[in-house]
Design an enzyme around this catalytic site. Structure first.
Site, PDB file in Angstrom:
ATOM      1  N   ASN A  46      -3.935  -3.292 -35.353  1.00 17.93           N
ATOM      2  CA  ASN A  46      -2.828  -2.775 -36.413  1.00 17.93           C
ATOM      3  C   ASN A  46      -2.458  -1.330 -36.097  1.00 17.93           C
ATOM      4  O   ASN A  46      -3.510  -0.606 -35.498  1.00 17.93           O
ATOM      5  CB  ASN A  46      -3.154  -3.045 -37.647  1.00 17.93           C
ATOM      6  N   ILE A  47      -1.217  -0.857 -36.110  1.00 19.05           N
ATOM      7  CA  ILE A  47      -0.749   0.235 -35.699  1.00 19.05           C
ATOM      8  C   ILE A  47      -0.003   0.786 -36.840  1.00 19.05           C
ATOM      9  O   ILE A  47       0.987   0.340 -37.327  1.00 19.05           O
ATOM     10  CB  ILE A  47      -0.023   0.515 -34.464  1.00 19.05           C
ATOM     11  N   GLU A  48      -0.397   2.112 -37.468  1.00 17.34           N
ATOM     12  CA  GLU A  48      -0.204   2.576 -38.974  1.00 17.34           C
ATOM     13  C   GLU A  48       0.765   3.597 -38.696  1.00 17.34           C
ATOM     14  O   GLU A  48       1.001   4.187 -37.582  1.00 17.34           O
ATOM     15  CB  GLU A  48      -1.101   2.746 -40.004  1.00 17.34           C
ATOM     16  N   TYR A  52       4.837   4.212 -44.265  1.00 18.13           N
ATOM     17  CA  TYR A  52       4.012   3.196 -44.490  1.00 18.13           C
ATOM     18  C   TYR A  52       4.701   1.872 -43.981  1.00 18.13           C
ATOM     19  O   TYR A  52       4.006   1.061 -43.519  1.00 18.13           O
ATOM     20  CB  TYR A  52       3.540   3.141 -45.769  1.00 18.13           C
ATOM     21  N   CYS A  57       1.099  -5.067 -37.955  1.00 21.54           N
ATOM     22  CA  CYS A  57       0.027  -5.773 -37.964  1.00 21.54           C
ATOM     23  C   CYS A  57      -0.575  -5.966 -36.434  1.00 21.54           C
ATOM     24  O   CYS A  57       0.102  -6.301 -35.504  1.00 21.54           O
ATOM     25  CB  CYS A  57       0.107  -7.101 -38.611  1.00 21.54           C
ATOM     26  N   GLU A  59      -1.537  -8.960 -35.338  1.00 13.66           N
ATOM     27  CA  GLU A  59      -0.861 -10.225 -34.808  1.00 13.66           C
ATOM     28  C   GLU A  59       0.408  -9.980 -34.405  1.00 13.66           C
ATOM     29  O   GLU A  59       0.601 -10.637 -32.911  1.00 13.66           O
ATOM     30  CB  GLU A  59      -0.862 -11.279 -36.124  1.00 13.66           C
ATOM     31  N   CYS A  99       3.233 -12.102 -40.289  1.00 12.63           N
ATOM     32  CA  CYS A  99       2.875 -12.485 -39.397  1.00 12.63           C
ATOM     33  C   CYS A  99       2.918 -13.834 -39.110  1.00 12.63           C
ATOM     34  O   CYS A  99       3.165 -14.598 -38.122  1.00 12.63           O
ATOM     35  CB  CYS A  99       1.086 -12.071 -39.210  1.00 12.63           C
TER      36      CYS A  99
HETATM   37  N1  THU Z   1      -3.052  -6.207 -41.229  1.00 17.07           N
HETATM   38  C1  THU Z   1      -2.906  -6.577 -40.010  1.00 17.07           C
HETATM   39  O1  THU Z   1      -2.912  -5.807 -39.072  1.00 17.07           O
HETATM   40  N2  THU Z   1      -3.002  -8.084 -39.890  1.00 17.07           N
HETATM   41  C2  THU Z   1      -2.825  -8.856 -41.339  1.00 17.07           C
HETATM   42  O2  THU Z   1      -2.719  -9.911 -41.051  1.00 17.07           O
HETATM   43  C3  THU Z   1      -3.076  -8.048 -42.501  1.00 17.07           C
HETATM   44  C4  THU Z   1      -3.215  -6.585 -42.328  1.00 17.07           C
HETATM   45  C5  THU Z   1      -3.346  -4.596 -41.301  1.00 17.07           C
HETATM   46  C6  THU Z   1      -2.071  -3.889 -41.694  1.00 17.07           C
HETATM   47  C7  THU Z   1      -2.528  -2.369 -42.315  1.00 17.07           C
HETATM   48  O3  THU Z   1      -2.533  -1.764 -41.017  1.00 17.07           O
HETATM   49  C8  THU Z   1      -4.053  -2.977 -42.619  1.00 17.07           C
HETATM   50  O4  THU Z   1      -4.235  -4.222 -41.995  1.00 17.07           O
HETATM   51  C9  THU Z   1      -4.176  -3.007 -43.896  1.00 17.07           C
HETATM   52  O5  THU Z   1      -3.321  -3.894 -44.631  1.00 17.07           O
END
Ligand code: THU
Length: 136
Positions: A46-48, A52, A57, A59, A99
Site C-alpha cells: 500500500n502507498i498512501e 488521503y 492498496c 492488491e 480491489c
Molecule cells: N489497504 C490495502 O492495502 N488493501 C486493502 O484491501 C485494505 C486496505 C490499505 C490502504 C491503507 O493504506 C491502509 O490499508 C489502511 O486502510
C-alpha cells in the site's frame, strides 16, 4: 480456515515480504500482496498520500505492476495485512471492495485469493457480481 498448499504458502510469504515496503505514514497499517501470472510473480504494497483519497492498496499495486509488465493471465493472488492482530476480526484482513472489482477485471471468477489469517477464497465468493461493461 482452509489448509494452504505449499504453492499458496509460498505466494503468501511473498505478500508478507512485500508489506515491508509499504508507505503508510497515515495509517501505519502495512499491507503486502503478490499475484501469480504467466510471466512470474509481481508484488505490491500500500502507498498512501497526504491527499488521503489518492492512496493505493497493495492488491491494486500488485495487479497494476503485473499489467504494466505485460502479464495477461492472473492465476492467484495473496494478500497480507501484516499488522492485523491474529485475534482481530477477519474483516480487518479482507481486500476492500475497490480491489475486488479490480481483481475481477483481470482474474477469472475461479481464481484463488489467499488472505492471510482469513483463508482461501474464490474470487467469485469475494465479489459475486462485478460491474462489467458491455464491450460489443
Ligand atoms: N489497504 C490495502 O492495502 N488493501 C486493502 O484491501 C485494505 C486496505 C490499505 C490502504 C491503507 O493504506 C491502509 O490499508 C489502511 O486502510
Amino acid at each position: 480456515m482452509n489448509v494452504l498448499t505449499e504453492d499458496d504458502l509460498h505466494l503468501l510469504e511473498t505478500a508478507r515480504a512485500a508489506s515491508e515496503k509499504a508507505y503508510c505514514p497515515h495509517s501505519h497499517f502495512y499491507v503486502g500482496a503478490a499475484v501469480e501470472t504467466e510471466i512470474g510473480v509481481f508484488r505490491g504494497c500500500n502507498i498512501e498520500n497526504d491527499s488521503y483519497g489518492l492512496s493505493m492498496c497493495a492488491e491494486r499495486v500488485a495487479i497494476f505492476t503485473a499489467v504494466s509488465a505485460g502479464a495477461q493471465i492472473f492465476t492467484r493472488l495473496a494478500v497480507s495485512c501484516i499488522d492485523a492482530a491474529e485475534d482481530d476480526s477477519v474483516d480487518s484482513k479482507m481486500p476492500c471492495g475497490a480491489c475486488r472489482q479490480v481483481l475481477a477485471q483481470f482474474m477469472p471468477p475461479t481464481a484463488l485469493v489467499i488472505i492471510d489469517g482469513a483463508g482461501t477464497f474464490l474470487l467469485a465468493e469475494l465479489l459475486p457480481q462485478p460491474f462489467r461493461m458491455n464491450m460489443e
